[in-house]
Design a protein around this motif. Structure first.
Motif, PDB file in Angstrom:
ATOM      1  N   PRO A  23      33.517  52.892  40.739  1.00 13.61           N
ATOM      2  CA  PRO A  23      34.542  53.761  41.711  1.00 13.61           C
ATOM      3  C   PRO A  23      35.829  52.950  42.141  1.00 13.61           C
ATOM      4  CG  PRO A  23      32.886  53.172  43.320  1.00 13.61           C
ATOM      5  CD  PRO A  23      32.466  52.929  41.775  1.00 13.61           C
ATOM      6  N   GLY A  24      36.814  53.262  42.188  1.00 15.12           N
ATOM      7  CA  GLY A  24      38.052  52.269  42.593  1.00 15.12           C
ATOM      8  C   GLY A  24      39.585  53.032  42.563  1.00 15.12           C
ATOM      9  N   PRO A  29      47.986  33.289  26.547  1.00 13.39           N
ATOM     10  CA  PRO A  29      46.872  32.176  26.631  1.00 13.39           C
ATOM     11  C   PRO A  29      47.465  31.386  27.607  1.00 13.39           C
ATOM     12  CG  PRO A  29      47.546  32.789  24.421  1.00 13.39           C
ATOM     13  CD  PRO A  29      48.399  33.593  25.292  1.00 13.39           C
ATOM     14  N   GLY A  30      46.572  30.925  28.522  1.00 15.56           N
ATOM     15  CA  GLY A  30      46.918  29.768  29.571  1.00 15.56           C
ATOM     16  C   GLY A  30      47.327  30.429  31.023  1.00 15.56           C
ATOM     17  N   LEU A  31      47.349  31.845  31.015  1.00 18.44           N
ATOM     18  CA  LEU A  31      47.644  32.554  31.995  1.00 18.44           C
ATOM     19  C   LEU A  31      46.389  32.296  33.131  1.00 18.44           C
ATOM     20  CD1 LEU A  31      49.784  34.674  33.471  1.00 18.44           C
ATOM     21  CD2 LEU A  31      47.922  36.343  32.690  1.00 18.44           C
ATOM     22  N   HIS A  32      47.280  32.148  34.418  1.00 18.24           N
ATOM     23  CA  HIS A  32      46.022  31.811  35.512  1.00 18.24           C
ATOM     24  C   HIS A  32      46.004  33.201  36.396  1.00 18.24           C
ATOM     25  CE1 HIS A  32      46.243  27.350  35.356  1.00 18.24           C
ATOM     26  NE2 HIS A  32      47.486  27.696  35.287  1.00 18.24           N
ATOM     27  N   VAL A  33      44.706  33.522  36.237  1.00 18.43           N
ATOM     28  CA  VAL A  33      44.350  35.151  36.757  1.00 18.43           C
ATOM     29  C   VAL A  33      43.441  35.006  38.017  1.00 18.43           C
ATOM     30  CG1 VAL A  33      43.483  37.504  36.621  1.00 18.43           C
ATOM     31  CG2 VAL A  33      44.906  36.264  34.775  1.00 18.43           C
ATOM     32  N   TYR A  34      43.560  35.122  39.399  1.00 22.32           N
ATOM     33  CA  TYR A  34      42.859  35.209  40.265  1.00 22.32           C
ATOM     34  C   TYR A  34      42.596  36.573  40.892  1.00 22.32           C
ATOM     35  CZ  TYR A  34      44.685  30.297  40.220  1.00 22.32           C
ATOM     36  OH  TYR A  34      45.067  29.038  39.908  1.00 22.32           O
ATOM     37  N   THR A  35      41.221  36.872  40.819  1.00 18.72           N
ATOM     38  CA  THR A  35      41.030  38.213  41.474  1.00 18.72           C
ATOM     39  C   THR A  35      39.755  38.157  42.729  1.00 18.72           C
ATOM     40  OG1 THR A  35      40.314  40.416  40.663  1.00 18.72           O
ATOM     41  CG2 THR A  35      39.061  38.556  39.732  1.00 18.72           C
ATOM     42  N   GLY A  36      39.858  39.144  43.439  1.00 15.70           N
ATOM     43  CA  GLY A  36      38.802  39.110  44.482  1.00 15.70           C
ATOM     44  C   GLY A  36      37.689  39.502  43.997  1.00 15.70           C
ATOM     45  N   ILE A  37      37.516  40.372  43.163  1.00 12.27           N
ATOM     46  CA  ILE A  37      36.105  40.920  42.565  1.00 12.27           C
ATOM     47  C   ILE A  37      36.301  41.348  41.252  1.00 12.27           C
ATOM     48  CG2 ILE A  37      36.572  43.204  43.369  1.00 12.27           C
ATOM     49  CD1 ILE A  37      33.268  42.898  44.111  1.00 12.27           C
ATOM     50  N   ILE A  38      35.321  41.154  40.366  1.00  9.84           N
ATOM     51  CA  ILE A  38      35.293  41.747  39.061  1.00  9.84           C
ATOM     52  C   ILE A  38      34.351  42.951  38.935  1.00  9.84           C
ATOM     53  CG2 ILE A  38      34.636  41.339  36.574  1.00  9.84           C
ATOM     54  CD1 ILE A  38      35.612  38.336  36.980  1.00  9.84           C
ATOM     55  N   ASP A  39      34.913  44.114  38.863  1.00  9.41           N
ATOM     56  CA  ASP A  39      34.145  45.277  38.749  1.00  9.41           C
ATOM     57  C   ASP A  39      33.855  45.674  37.322  1.00  9.41           C
ATOM     58  OD1 ASP A  39      32.979  47.964  39.019  1.00  9.41           O
ATOM     59  OD2 ASP A  39      34.282  48.351  40.588  1.00  9.41           O
ATOM     60  N   PRO A  40      32.473  45.671  36.841  1.00  8.14           N
ATOM     61  CA  PRO A  40      32.159  45.901  35.620  1.00  8.14           C
ATOM     62  C   PRO A  40      32.266  47.216  34.898  1.00  8.14           C
ATOM     63  CG  PRO A  40      30.195  45.421  36.632  1.00  8.14           C
ATOM     64  CD  PRO A  40      31.284  45.289  37.652  1.00  8.14           C
ATOM     65  N   GLU A  41      32.526  48.241  35.838  1.00  2.96           N
ATOM     66  CA  GLU A  41      32.329  49.541  35.210  1.00  2.96           C
ATOM     67  C   GLU A  41      33.658  50.165  35.165  1.00  2.96           C
ATOM     68  OE1 GLU A  41      29.574  53.604  35.850  1.00  2.96           O
ATOM     69  OE2 GLU A  41      29.158  51.886  37.138  1.00  2.96           O
ATOM     70  N   VAL A  42      33.925  50.687  34.024  1.00  2.00           N
ATOM     71  CA  VAL A  42      35.222  51.555  33.606  1.00  2.00           C
ATOM     72  C   VAL A  42      34.826  52.817  33.034  1.00  2.00           C
ATOM     73  CG1 VAL A  42      36.738  49.506  33.766  1.00  2.00           C
ATOM     74  CG2 VAL A  42      35.754  50.436  31.646  1.00  2.00           C
ATOM     75  N   HIS A  43      35.657  54.036  33.221  1.00  3.61           N
ATOM     76  CA  HIS A  43      35.325  55.203  32.762  1.00  3.61           C
ATOM     77  C   HIS A  43      36.052  55.149  31.386  1.00  3.61           C
ATOM     78  CE1 HIS A  43      38.934  56.940  33.837  1.00  3.61           C
ATOM     79  NE2 HIS A  43      38.530  57.327  34.910  1.00  3.61           N
ATOM     80  N   PRO A 101      36.333  43.219  33.286  1.00  2.00           N
ATOM     81  CA  PRO A 101      36.401  42.270  32.264  1.00  2.00           C
ATOM     82  C   PRO A 101      37.063  42.739  31.031  1.00  2.00           C
ATOM     83  CG  PRO A 101      34.130  42.572  33.145  1.00  2.00           C
ATOM     84  CD  PRO A 101      35.031  43.829  33.745  1.00  2.00           C
ATOM     85  N   PRO A 102      37.255  43.962  30.407  1.00  2.00           N
ATOM     86  CA  PRO A 102      38.247  44.404  29.226  1.00  2.00           C
ATOM     87  C   PRO A 102      39.478  43.878  29.606  1.00  2.00           C
ATOM     88  CG  PRO A 102      36.577  46.090  29.849  1.00  2.00           C
ATOM     89  CD  PRO A 102      36.726  45.489  30.977  1.00  2.00           C
ATOM     90  N   ALA A 103      40.150  43.929  30.607  1.00  2.00           N
ATOM     91  CA  ALA A 103      41.394  43.764  31.066  1.00  2.00           C
ATOM     92  C   ALA A 103      41.593  42.136  30.860  1.00  2.00           C
ATOM     93  CB  ALA A 103      41.996  44.261  32.501  1.00  2.00           C
ATOM     94  N   LEU A 104      40.701  41.561  31.757  1.00  4.63           N
ATOM     95  CA  LEU A 104      40.718  39.983  31.725  1.00  4.63           C
ATOM     96  C   LEU A 104      40.587  39.333  30.391  1.00  4.63           C
ATOM     97  CD1 LEU A 104      38.485  39.556  34.749  1.00  4.63           C
ATOM     98  CD2 LEU A 104      40.885  39.211  34.728  1.00  4.63           C
ATOM     99  N   GLN A 105      39.864  40.114  29.608  1.00  2.00           N
ATOM    100  CA  GLN A 105      39.675  39.422  28.189  1.00  2.00           C
ATOM    101  C   GLN A 105      41.264  39.647  27.610  1.00  2.00           C
ATOM    102  OE1 GLN A 105      37.376  37.905  26.517  1.00  2.00           O
ATOM    103  NE2 GLN A 105      38.698  37.745  24.766  1.00  2.00           N
ATOM    104  N   LYS A 106      41.665  40.894  27.468  1.00  2.00           N
ATOM    105  CA  LYS A 106      42.976  41.264  27.034  1.00  2.00           C
ATOM    106  C   LYS A 106      44.063  40.446  27.428  1.00  2.00           C
ATOM    107  CE  LYS A 106      45.151  43.622  23.817  1.00  2.00           C
ATOM    108  NZ  LYS A 106      44.623  43.452  22.467  1.00  2.00           N
ATOM    109  N   LEU A 107      44.119  40.176  28.733  1.00  2.00           N
ATOM    110  CA  LEU A 107      45.123  39.024  29.297  1.00  2.00           C
ATOM    111  C   LEU A 107      44.970  37.778  28.696  1.00  2.00           C
ATOM    112  CD1 LEU A 107      45.334  40.187  32.901  1.00  2.00           C
ATOM    113  CD2 LEU A 107      47.015  40.362  31.369  1.00  2.00           C
ATOM    114  N   SER A 108      43.842  37.365  28.608  1.00  2.00           N
ATOM    115  CA  SER A 108      43.507  35.942  28.124  1.00  2.00           C
ATOM    116  C   SER A 108      43.977  35.991  26.678  1.00  2.00           C
ATOM    117  CB  SER A 108      41.900  35.785  27.927  1.00  2.00           C
ATOM    118  OG  SER A 108      41.722  34.594  27.437  1.00  2.00           O
TER     119      SER A 108
END
Length: 83
Positions: free
Chosen positions: A69-70, A48-62, A37-44
């Protein structure tokens, strides 16, 4: 830790190159296997207007911004662009 750390430096560099060449964000498609989520927010905010498609959104970052894990920031590590 800055939210910028959550973004792949490689992806941002590529998007900035496209922007410098006059490509509108609305014409760019980013496809990723995993995103946080933090990366998607920053990209947005940055592209602005960028199309981002992702297989899964993993909510946990260190504390360094790697998904757990990832893969961490596999692209940056592979190409030596880790900042």
């Amino acid at each position: 830790m800055s939210v910028n750390r959550f973004l792949s430096a490689t992806m941002v560099a590529a998007l900035n190159l496209l922007k410098e060449r006059g490509v509108d964000n609305k014409h760019v498609k980013v496809i990723s296997a995993v995103a946080a989520p933090p990366a998607l927010q920053k990209l947005s905010e940055q592209f602005p207007g960028l199309h981002v498609y992702t297989g899964i959104i993993d909510p946990e970052v260190h504390e360094k911004g790697f998904i757990i894990p990832g893969l961490g920031d596999a692209g940056d590590r592979s190409f030596g662009t880790d900042s």
